[in-house]
Write a protein that holds these residues in place. Structure first.
Motif, PDB file in Angstrom:
ATOM      1  N   ASP A  82       0.820  -1.212   0.000  1.00 27.89           N
ATOM      2  CA  ASP A  82       0.000   0.000   0.000  1.00 27.89           C
ATOM      3  C   ASP A  82       0.855   1.264   0.000  1.00 27.89           C
ATOM      4  O   ASP A  82       0.535   2.235  -0.692  1.00 27.89           O
ATOM      5  CB  ASP A  82      -0.923   0.015   1.221  1.00 27.89           C
ATOM      6  N   GLU A  83       1.929   1.278   0.793  1.00 25.87           N
ATOM      7  CA  GLU A  83       2.755   2.478   0.841  1.00 25.87           C
ATOM      8  C   GLU A  83       3.412   2.745  -0.501  1.00 25.87           C
ATOM      9  O   GLU A  83       3.494   3.889  -0.948  1.00 25.87           O
ATOM     10  CB  GLU A  83       3.820   2.367   1.936  1.00 25.87           C
ATOM     11  N   ASP A  86       0.922   4.297  -2.888  1.00 23.57           N
ATOM     12  CA  ASP A  86       0.692   5.696  -2.550  1.00 23.57           C
ATOM     13  C   ASP A  86       1.872   6.571  -2.964  1.00 23.57           C
ATOM     14  O   ASP A  86       1.689   7.661  -3.526  1.00 23.57           O
ATOM     15  CB  ASP A  86       0.435   5.816  -1.050  1.00 23.57           C
ATOM     16  N   MET A 109      -6.898  -0.277  -3.606  1.00 24.98           N
ATOM     17  CA  MET A 109      -5.983   0.768  -3.163  1.00 24.98           C
ATOM     18  C   MET A 109      -5.438   1.613  -4.302  1.00 24.98           C
ATOM     19  O   MET A 109      -5.029   2.749  -4.082  1.00 24.98           O
ATOM     20  CB  MET A 109      -4.829   0.170  -2.369  1.00 24.98           C
ATOM     21  N   TYR A 110      -5.430   1.104  -5.533  1.00 20.20           N
ATOM     22  CA  TYR A 110      -4.981   1.938  -6.653  1.00 20.20           C
ATOM     23  C   TYR A 110      -5.910   3.147  -6.796  1.00 20.20           C
ATOM     24  O   TYR A 110      -5.457   4.284  -6.916  1.00 20.20           O
ATOM     25  CB  TYR A 110      -4.964   1.150  -7.970  1.00 20.20           C
ATOM     26  N   VAL A 112      -8.012   4.323  -4.505  1.00 23.26           N
ATOM     27  CA  VAL A 112      -7.974   5.149  -3.291  1.00 23.26           C
ATOM     28  C   VAL A 112      -6.802   6.119  -3.350  1.00 23.26           C
ATOM     29  O   VAL A 112      -6.948   7.317  -3.076  1.00 23.26           O
ATOM     30  CB  VAL A 112      -7.881   4.247  -2.037  1.00 23.26           C
ATOM     31  N   SER A 113      -5.636   5.626  -3.712  1.00 24.14           N
ATOM     32  CA  SER A 113      -4.454   6.495  -3.775  1.00 24.14           C
ATOM     33  C   SER A 113      -4.618   7.566  -4.846  1.00 24.14           C
ATOM     34  O   SER A 113      -4.224   8.724  -4.636  1.00 24.14           O
ATOM     35  CB  SER A 113      -3.199   5.657  -4.040  1.00 24.14           C
ATOM     36  N   ASP A 186       1.482  -5.698 -10.020  1.00 23.88           N
ATOM     37  CA  ASP A 186       1.290  -6.088  -8.625  1.00 23.88           C
ATOM     38  C   ASP A 186       1.292  -7.612  -8.543  1.00 23.88           C
ATOM     39  O   ASP A 186       0.339  -8.274  -8.940  1.00 23.88           O
ATOM     40  CB  ASP A 186      -0.033  -5.514  -8.108  1.00 23.88           C
ATOM     41  N   ARG A 224       3.467  -5.995   8.191  1.00 15.76           N
ATOM     42  CA  ARG A 224       3.265  -4.890   7.261  1.00 15.76           C
ATOM     43  C   ARG A 224       4.531  -4.543   6.491  1.00 15.76           C
ATOM     44  O   ARG A 224       5.025  -3.417   6.524  1.00 15.76           O
ATOM     45  CB  ARG A 224       2.732  -3.645   7.990  1.00 15.76           C
TER      46      ARG A 224
END
Length: 360
Positions: A82-83, A86, A109-110, A112-113, A186, A224
């Motif tokens: 995720d980081e 972002d 998450m793609y 969302v970022s 990914d 994480r």
């Protein structure tokens, strides 16, 4: 300047970031440069957590580089994948101008970022065919060019739909978009797939990057830790945009222990077990009442369509089985995603769907 760095926001190409105490490169035995406590916390347990950690731990970078077949300078370690997602969006996309291309239904998450950065989001939907979902790579390339995209995210194996994309086709996509966009593959579920990783193609195709994680096959979700594998020049830019101390020391130590040779041997055994259970569960789910379709998968999950997904979800929950409800996702209004568990957990899924009760 390389064509790859021209994709980075102009105001960040020479951005030095925050010069933290641990980036100074200084050596010594008495550390008085970071305003840390000289005393350890009573709960420390010998970890030395009174001191800030390395921003990019060299031992972990080297181990990941060896694992994925790249050089250490091509590895950016962060808080899960995720980081990295972002950081890529923030570093490459100017708000309101530089687009991000995705192929939904896909990992959320793609989008969302992109939204958080104010980057235009361009959807090129997957096609649902007789062999499962497929990505239209020609349409993705055309959309990236037409909309001036800086980033194209491709999930392979795809979450939640399960399909992998041939490595040669992804290389062709990156070549087509060279100088225009970074193609980010990914591979969070790569260990479960028959397809080879694209990591070794980065040198030949610098606008290709790969995401990997220790959260899935390596069973370190709570630690994480994930990484981006990319051209070293892009890794350096992203390091300058990253928070000063992204990786807690205890998590780094967990990761190093989890990547030891004995741990990797056990991971490989578990991956083979999951692959076998995946095919067993797929065949048996297809025979369950109310199941419309079970998609083939290269990940550690199955996407399943139901005549009544709400009823199926409720029956599973009543049996204590929690699965992912996909009904709010595009094209998946009747679908649930079921992770592959241990044999007895998979049997509980089958029992609940067959009888509406948990297995005895």
């Amino acid at each position: 300047m390389s064509a790859l760095l021209e994709l980075v926001r102009e105001d960040l190409r020479a951005f030095a970031g925050y010069a933290s105490a641990r980036r100074s490169g200084s050596n010594g035995s008495i550390w008085l440069n970071a305003n840390e406590s000289a005393w350890r916390n009573p709960a420390d347990g010998g970890l030395g957590v009174n001191r800030y950690p390395e921003p990019q731990p060299e031992a972990l970078r080297s181990r990941l580089a060896s694992l994925y077949g790249v050089r250490a300078e091509q590895v950016l370690v962060g808080r899960g994948s995720d980081e990295a997602i972002d950081l890529l969006v923030r570093a490459l996309c100017r708000p309101g101008q530089d687009a991000v291309v995705i192929a939904p239904p896909v990992f959320g998450m793609y989008a969302v970022s992109a939204r958080l950065q104010g980057a235009p989001l361009v959807d090129v939907p997957l096609r649902d065919g007789g062999n499962g979902f497929e990505a239209d790579l020609d349409a993705i390339a055309s959309a990236a060019i037409a909309h001036g995209a800086k980033l194209v995210f491709i999930c392979s194996p795809a979450n939640p739909t399960g399909q992998s994309i041939a490595a040669g086709d992804l290389r062709d996509l990156a070549r087509r978009l060279a100088g225009r966009a970074l193609v980010v593959v990914d591979e969070a579920y790569g260990e479960y797939s028959d397809q080879p990783s694209l990591a070794r193609d980065i040198d030949a195709q610098p606008n290709l990057a790969v995401l990997r994680t220790l959260s899935k096959a390596h069973a370190l979700a709570a630690a994480r830790i994930g990484c981006l594998l990319a051209d070293a020049s892009l890794v350096q830019v992203l390091r300058n945009c990253q928070a000063p101390y992204p990786l807690p020391s205890p998590c780094v130590q967990l990761a190093l222990a989890g990547l030891s040779e004995p741990a990797l041997a056990l991971t490989r055994q578990h991956v083979q077990t999951v692959r076998g259970e995946r095919e067993r569960l797929r065949a048996e789910l297809a025979a369950c009442p109310g199941v419309r379709r079970v998609y083939p998968s290269q990940g550690n999950y199955l996407l399943v369509r139901f005549e009544d997904a709400s009823l199926a979800f409720a029956r599973l929950l009543a049996a204590g089985v929690v699965v992912r409800d996909m009904r709010a996702s595009p094209q998946l209004g009747d679908a649930l995603r079921i992770s592959i568990g241990k044999a007895e957990e998979n049997d509980a899924v089958l029992s609940a769907l067959r009888t509406g009760r948990a297995a005895a």
